[in-house]
Design an enzyme around this catalytic site. Structure first.
Site, PDB file in Angstrom:
ATOM      1  N   ARG A  73       0.818  -1.218   0.000  1.00 39.64           N
ATOM      2  CA  ARG A  73       0.000   0.000   0.000  1.00 39.64           C
ATOM      3  C   ARG A  73       0.851   1.267   0.000  1.00 39.64           C
ATOM      4  NH1 ARG A  73      -5.039  -1.869   3.891  1.00 39.64           N
ATOM      5  NH2 ARG A  73      -6.196  -2.764   2.158  1.00 39.64           N
ATOM      6  N   GLY A 125     -10.160  -8.795  -1.325  1.00 41.36           N
ATOM      7  CA  GLY A 125      -8.906  -9.178  -0.680  1.00 41.36           C
ATOM      8  C   GLY A 125      -8.482 -10.600  -1.004  1.00 41.36           C
TER       9      GLY A 125
END
Ligand code: ADP
Ligand code: MG
Length: 642
Positions: free
Chosen positions: A37, A351
């Site tokens: 991220r 996810g």
């Protein structure tokens, strides 16, 4: 969706509040175990630095629930970022208040400051106005690059937009481009693959996609509920009994909408939910009492792969089986391969789906891997995400051609046909042509299936009566116009139109659902006397008297320097933009900034294919009112195409 991104605004010397998704996994010693991220934001950050911005980063980590919890400090994230971006990252121990203010005040262009966890304050998740204001006070503009939290109306994502403008970062821009396209304007055939554990998680997505896709593939645990709905016994497989009725409904709905709904025809069953459980592949009507369907079978894999061949758009959310166990990962891998091989624009979200994809090593062959689980689901459900709604919109460009007193009916027809043909592929701009009154009726017939819209060059404000030679708003509407040019400089100069009549005409236009293109501009005398701003500002203010904010937001204003008409003199792009900005500021003073940001302002002084690029690059020029060059279909189309 036309959202403003960091590429649309001037960033030099600006303090930029950047909301990122740095909610990274950490071990007990606060070592970051996966920095994906953080790395994902580097293009945005590097772009901002290159443009000369000072960056103030804001994020959340974990669930501190509104109090200061040491283990959820972003300090380790700041250190990790410093390494990745190879630059010092300053840290403020609070995201608002004295500390944050001091740090942001001292921040120079090219420097980075990271604020402490936003969720140390309850106000963040409550979208508290005062907290939003405090965050906004740190910067000139906000960037949302945190798609994953944009389905929540939180202060740093939504509330802040009440105080400073929010634009999209590069990550966000990509999410909007791919998901937005899939939801609003997908290339067909469009195939969606929905899997994962539960139907209940994805009802909204299935229901919305059923109205858009050509083929809907359902696999994974949720397929069991659909199999049960079809009457098959599914043994001890995962099922949501209370959703069987809904599954039946969705099957009926798919049929009614002519969607090709594909369900497993064979499954891999085991008697235990375990990696080493003995397993076999059986047809869906042969699942025995103790069997658990944990993956799709071979025949199903082939059928799904076949359905993906030739697809132009693919959306995939949810694995086809219990991919965490190798024995039951085969179906998911086969689908991943088929998606990668399809050559379609492919979008993967969720996810577990992304984890499964990573396992196959095929991620690089997917067009877009969505970063936000919940957010991408809500997007696919067709919901408006508050964080995206808060991002400022780009004004849709408009190019209008004023044919003035030229063209016989036959000439006009030919010209209109050429314009339609040459601008057919353009979707990013509105195109308007304003032929003479005598040609309007004929030209309307060639525009019926095109994006080119019709405008009248002027009209009277009265509805009917003894006004020899005049045309009423109703007549303009009746002949097929959607737009009307009002107060053109030639009308003001030769036909004695005043601010007062212009105002009456604007009101009349709105009464007949016509979109006015209001013209304003100063003479050479006024320009030389330095009266440009006061005069043009005065024209705008006088024209808008009595209009509602909503009307003003929907209208178009064209700035035409009278001194440039037919004199060969032109305003530089800077000068043109300066006056267009003045027009916008005038609107903002009267109706507020939000309305002013919506009004489209055109420049109309010798716009040609050769200078359109330079003009459109300016912040307050949203298009052009083209005079002479509009009579040449090719030249006009080049302007539109730009
Ligand atoms: P995503 O995170 O991509 O949205 P989900 O969370 O909806 O996906 O679903 C993923 C989970 O579904 C995985 O943990 C997987 O093991 C489970 N799953 C998939 N197929 C089955 C099945 N046949 N039986 C039980 N669980 C399944
Ligand atoms: Mg999941």
């Amino acid at each position: 969706m036309n959202k403003k991104s960091i590429r649309d605004i001037d960033l030099a010397g600006k303090k930029v509040f950047v909301r990122v998704d740095y909610n990274v996994p950490m071990d007990k010693e606060q070592n970051i175990t996966d920095d994906t991220r953080i790395r994902a934001t580097l293009p945005t950050l590097n772009y901002l630095l290159k443009q000369g911005a000072a960056i103030i980063l804001a994020a959340h980590l974990g669930r501190p629930k509104g109090s200061v919890v040491a283990e959820f400090s972003l300090k380790p994230v700041a250190a990790a970022l410093a390494k990745l971006i190879d630059k010092k990252v300053q840290f403020a121990a609070d995201c608002v208040g004295r500390e944050a203010e001091k740090a942001s005040k001292g921040l120079q262009s090219g420097e980075i400051l990271m604020l402490e966890n936003l969720r140390f304050h309850k106000a963040e998740e409550k979208n508290d106005a005062d907290f939003s204001k405090q965050l906004a006070s740190l910067a000139d503009v906000a960037v949302n690059d945190a798609f994953g939290v944009s389905h929540r109306a939180h202060a740093s994502v939504e509330g802040i937009s009440q105080y400073i403008p929010v634009v999209a970062g590069l990550l966000m821009e990509k999410e909007i481009a791919f998901l937005g396209q899939a939801v609003t304007n997908p290339a067909h055939p469009f195939v969606a693959i929905i899997g994962g554990a539960k139907v209940s998680d994805k009802i909204g997505v299935i229901a919305n996609l059923l109205t858009k896709v050509d083929t809907l593939i359902i696999g994974g645990g949720m397929a069991n509920t659909f199999l049960a709905a079809q009457g098959y016994g599914i043994g001890k497989s995962l099922i949501e009994t209370e959703k069987i009725a809904l599954a039946k409904e969705l099957i009926v709905k798919a049929k009614a909408s002519h969607v090709n709904l594909l369900l497993p025809t064979d499954v891999v069953v085991a008697e235990a939910f375990a990696a080493d459980a003995p397993h076999k592949t059986v047809a869906v009507d042969k699942i025995d009492e103790n069997g658990m369907a944990l993956d799709i079978g071979c025949q199903t894999q082939q059928a799904f792969a076949q359905a993906l061949k030739g697809a132009k758009t693919v959306v995939w959310n949810g694995p086809m089986g219990v991919f965490e166990m190798d024995a039951f990962a085969v179906g998911t891998e086969a689908v991943a391969k088929a998606v990668a091989d399809s050559g379609a624009v492919s979008i993967v979200g969720g996810g577990d789906s992304i984890a499964a994809l990573e396992k196959t090593g095929l991620s690089g062959q997917i067009s877009h891997i969505s970063t936000g689980g919940g957010a991408s689901l809500e997007y696919l459900e067709g919901k408006v995400l508050p964080g995206i709604a808060a991002i400022a919109e780009v004004r849709h460009p408009l190019i209008a051609g004023n044919w003035k007193m030229h063209q016989t009916v036959n000439e006009a027809l030919a010209l209109a046909q050429d314009v339609v043909k040459l601008t057919a592929g353009v979707s990013q701009a509105d195109v308007v042509i304003a032929p003479t009154f005598t040609a309007l009726y004929a030209v309307r017939s060639v525009l019926c299936n095109s994006k080119v819209k019709l405008a009248a060059q002027t009209m009277h404000y009265e509805q009917k009566g003894a006004f020899t030679g005049e045309i009423s708003p109703e007549m303009v509407k009746d002949v097929g116009c959607e737009y009307v040019i009002i107060g053109h400089s030639e009308r003001r100069q030769y036909f004695a139109e005043t601010d007062e009549t212009v105002n009456k005409k604007l009101i009349a236009a709105f009464n007949y659902q016509l979109t006015p293109i209001l013209c304003v501009g100063e003479s050479l005398e006024q320009k030389e006397a330095g009266q440009t701003n006061s005069f043009v500002g005065g024209q705008v203010a006088a024209a808008l008297v009595g209009l509602t904010a909503e009307q003003v937001a929907s209208m178009v204003i064209a700035y035409e320097p009278i001194w440039a008409i037919g004199t060969g003199r032109t305003a530089s792009a800077e000068d043109a933009n300066a006056v267009c900005s003045l027009v916008r500021i005038t609107v903002a003073k009267l109706f507020g900034d939000e309305i002013a940001q919506k009004v489209r302002i055109l420049y109309g002084g010798s716009v040609k294919a050769g200078n359109i690029a330079e003009l459109m690059a300016k912040s307050d020029i949203d298009g052009a009112l083209v005079g002479g060059a509009a009579l040449d279909a090719e030249g006009f189309s080049k302007i539109v195409q730009y």
